[in-house]
Scaffold this motif. Structure first.
Motif, mmCIF file in Angstrom:
data_model
loop_
_atom_site.group_PDB
_atom_site.id
_atom_site.type_symbol
_atom_site.label_atom_id
_atom_site.label_comp_id
_atom_site.label_asym_id
_atom_site.label_seq_id
_atom_site.Cartn_x
_atom_site.Cartn_y
_atom_site.Cartn_z
ATOM 1 N N TRP A 176 -8.518 -42.895 15.051
ATOM 2 C CA TRP A 176 -8.130 -43.617 13.853
ATOM 3 C C TRP A 176 -9.397 -44.079 13.128
ATOM 4 O O TRP A 176 -10.399 -44.402 13.764
ATOM 5 C CB TRP A 176 -7.293 -44.851 14.207
ATOM 6 C CG TRP A 176 -6.031 -44.543 14.943
ATOM 7 C CD1 TRP A 176 -5.915 -44.218 16.259
ATOM 8 C CD2 TRP A 176 -4.711 -44.536 14.421
ATOM 9 N NE1 TRP A 176 -4.603 -44.006 16.600
ATOM 10 C CE2 TRP A 176 -3.840 -44.197 15.485
ATOM 11 C CE3 TRP A 176 -4.168 -44.788 13.164
ATOM 12 C CZ2 TRP A 176 -2.462 -44.114 15.319
ATOM 13 C CZ3 TRP A 176 -2.782 -44.704 13.001
ATOM 14 C CH2 TRP A 176 -1.952 -44.360 14.066
ATOM 15 N N MET A 193 -2.863 -47.777 7.055
ATOM 16 C CA MET A 193 -2.594 -47.819 8.501
ATOM 17 C C MET A 193 -1.100 -47.921 8.817
ATOM 18 O O MET A 193 -0.617 -47.210 9.712
ATOM 19 C CB MET A 193 -3.359 -48.982 9.137
ATOM 20 C CG MET A 193 -4.875 -48.776 9.179
ATOM 21 S SD MET A 193 -5.368 -47.205 9.952
ATOM 22 C CE MET A 193 -4.707 -47.438 11.601
ATOM 23 N N PRO A 194 -0.296 -48.755 8.134
ATOM 24 C CA PRO A 194 1.148 -48.778 8.425
ATOM 25 C C PRO A 194 1.815 -47.426 8.194
ATOM 26 O O PRO A 194 2.698 -47.025 8.964
ATOM 27 C CB PRO A 194 1.687 -49.832 7.447
ATOM 28 C CG PRO A 194 0.538 -50.740 7.219
ATOM 29 C CD PRO A 194 -0.673 -49.851 7.223
ATOM 30 N N GLN A 245 0.395 -44.479 8.477
ATOM 31 C CA GLN A 245 -0.024 -43.586 9.561
ATOM 32 C C GLN A 245 0.690 -43.931 10.859
ATOM 33 O O GLN A 245 1.114 -43.040 11.602
ATOM 34 C CB GLN A 245 -1.544 -43.666 9.735
ATOM 35 C CG GLN A 245 -2.314 -43.057 8.573
ATOM 36 C CD GLN A 245 -3.807 -43.174 8.737
ATOM 37 O OE1 GLN A 245 -4.294 -43.874 9.624
ATOM 38 N NE2 GLN A 245 -4.548 -42.499 7.876
ATOM 39 N N ARG A 246 0.826 -45.221 11.137
ATOM 40 C CA ARG A 246 1.528 -45.630 12.362
ATOM 41 C C ARG A 246 2.985 -45.191 12.330
ATOM 42 O O ARG A 246 3.542 -44.755 13.352
ATOM 43 C CB ARG A 246 1.446 -47.157 12.530
ATOM 44 C CG ARG A 246 0.065 -47.665 12.882
ATOM 45 C CD ARG A 246 0.133 -49.115 13.348
ATOM 46 N NE ARG A 246 -1.201 -49.695 13.457
ATOM 47 C CZ ARG A 246 -1.777 -50.453 12.538
ATOM 48 N NH1 ARG A 246 -1.112 -50.746 11.419
ATOM 49 N NH2 ARG A 246 -2.980 -50.941 12.716
ATOM 50 N N VAL A 289 3.105 -41.404 13.026
ATOM 51 C CA VAL A 289 2.813 -41.114 14.437
ATOM 52 C C VAL A 289 3.989 -41.528 15.317
ATOM 53 O O VAL A 289 4.362 -40.819 16.262
ATOM 54 C CB VAL A 289 1.520 -41.831 14.872
ATOM 55 C CG1 VAL A 289 1.338 -41.744 16.390
ATOM 56 C CG2 VAL A 289 0.317 -41.212 14.170
ATOM 57 N N ASP A 290 4.595 -42.672 14.984
ATOM 58 C CA ASP A 290 5.737 -43.152 15.773
ATOM 59 C C ASP A 290 6.905 -42.163 15.694
ATOM 60 O O ASP A 290 7.563 -41.879 16.711
ATOM 61 C CB ASP A 290 6.166 -44.527 15.262
ATOM 62 C CG ASP A 290 7.317 -45.099 16.070
ATOM 63 O OD1 ASP A 290 7.159 -45.276 17.287
ATOM 64 O OD2 ASP A 290 8.393 -45.357 15.476
#
Length: 405
Positions: free
Chosen positions: A81, A198-199, A201-202, A205-206
């Motif tokens: 990251w 970042m949110p 991307q998270r 990924v989740d």
């Protein structure tokens, strides 16, 4: 001892800030180039879900880079990251703001000729409110419907940044005004990473880890993240300029310094647009020619007015005595208004050593540094925040005296 330790703190955090900034902006430039340089992959890669790839050579080896449209065939155990570069740059930048502008607010933050805050606390409170208030307005806009429209979003932020630049010049010293605009840009960029990129991307990924197809919520986050990333991309060059601007008083001490910064922002952002288009394969030299012409026009517009020395009234004494008398009179002004900081051992609170190593205690010192003295005093840059209360008449006399050395 306190000022000496403060200089060491300033040195450390400035050094750390530059390192973190290089890492962050370097990574940003690389990924923008990477995204815009990806080519259509061969069929066998496309079947694996790869949307673009490219080959590169560096450090004695070949690199094959591929970007998946959504998820890879198998989720990697280690996923890198890119976030701490942004956070560290912002944190060290805030540390620099505190060390340089807040601890020594009377010298660097406050200009009594603009706003008399009454105390350092009032000026610092205004600074924090200005900085985080500006960011709050940005965050409201980016989360609104305007934030979903790339063009409307860009125009709105551009107009608001002009207003913020003008506002900073009404509140703070010239040098601090530039830095506050840079602090707003840096806070927006770091906030974009923390609250937007970042949110998104998270969330992606989740979904991949759970084997769930991303829904409209994730798509909205991704759209917002792209717009935030675009804003960061166009902010990079103006921000780098502001980071080095405190070494060039001719920029921020100009009578219309806020407008100078607006023009520099337009010039640098347009140059950034050229490279963005070039990465996409669209070679449009006009986006380099326009900034080049604008820079030349800015240089012409900013040129200082010629200095007209004040007439020196005749003194009915021998020439040697007359010269000595003029030197003594001017050195009294210098010692009272300049040497408190520009001495081998400054007496002004917050200074452990003379700024830029310039010592002004004798006529010989004045002669050595006369070019810098004329520019700094004539533009009003010195004394910093007019902390020693140099009068307009004394300012003219100093310029005239230095011009004749």
């Amino acid at each position: 001892m306190g000022a000496y330790l403060l200089d060491w703190l300033s040195l450390f955090f400035r050094w750390f800030h530059v390192i973190a900034g290089v890492a962050w902006i370097g990574a940003s430039f690389y990924f923008v180039w990477l995204d815009m340089s990806l080519q259509k992959p061969p069929e066998w890669k496309a079947k694996k879900g790869i949307s673009g790839d490219l080959w590169a050579v560096h450090g004695g080896g070949f690199y094959e880079i591929a970007k998946y449209k959504l998820e890879p065939e198998e989720m990697p155990k280690t996923l890198h990251w890119f976030k701490w570069e942004a956070y560290t740059t912002w944190l060290t930048g805030m540390a620099m703001l505190i060390i340089v502008y807040y601890i020594n607010a009377t010298a660097y933050l406050i200009d009594p000729s603009k706003v008399n805050f009454g105390s350092s606390v009032g000026a610092i409170s205004t600074s924090l409110l200005f900085l985080f208030g500006s960011y709050f307005i940005y965050e409201v806009i980016v989360r609104s419907n305007v934030g979903k429209n790339k063009l409307a979003f860009s125009i709105t932020i551009f107009v608001l940044m002009i207003i913020a630049t003008w506002g900073s010049y009404q509140l703070f010293s010239d040098r601090a005004s530039f830095i506050h605009v840079g602090a707003i840009l840096g806070t927006i960029m770091a906030g974009n990473v923390f609250f937007g990129i970042m949110p998104a991307q998270r969330a992606l990924v989740d979904c991949v880890r759970r084997g769930v197809k991303p829904g409209p919520e994730v798509a909205d986050l991704a759209l917002m993240a792209r717009n935030r990333s675009l804003m960061n991309n166009y902010f990079t060059l103006p921000l780098i300029f502001i980071m080095i601007s405190n070494h060039y008083p001719m920029m921020y001490s100009h009578a219309h310094g806020w407008l100078v910064l607006v023009f520099v922002g337009i010039i640098t952002a347009t140059a950034r647009h050229y490279f963005n288009q070039k990465h996409l394969g669209h070679h449009q030299p006009k986006f380099l020619v326009i900034p080049a012409i604008a820079t030349i026009l800015l240089i012409i517009w900013m040129r200082p007015a010629p200095i007209e020395p004040l007439p020196v009234p005749p003194i009915k004494t021998p020439a040697v005595a007359q010269a000595a008398s003029a030197d003594d009179a001017m050195m009294e002004v210098v010692h009272a208004r300049c040497s408190t900081c520009h001495a081998a051992k400054p007496t002004q609170q917050g200074f452990a050593s003379p700024p830029l190593g310039i010592i002004l205690q004798t006529p010989e010192d004045m002669k050595i540094h006369k070019a810098k003295i004329i520019t700094a005093v004539h533009t009003g840059y010195m004394p910093l925040g007019n902390i020693t209360q140099l009068t307009d008449e004394e300012r003219q006399q100093l310029v005239a005296y230095a011009s004749g050395l």
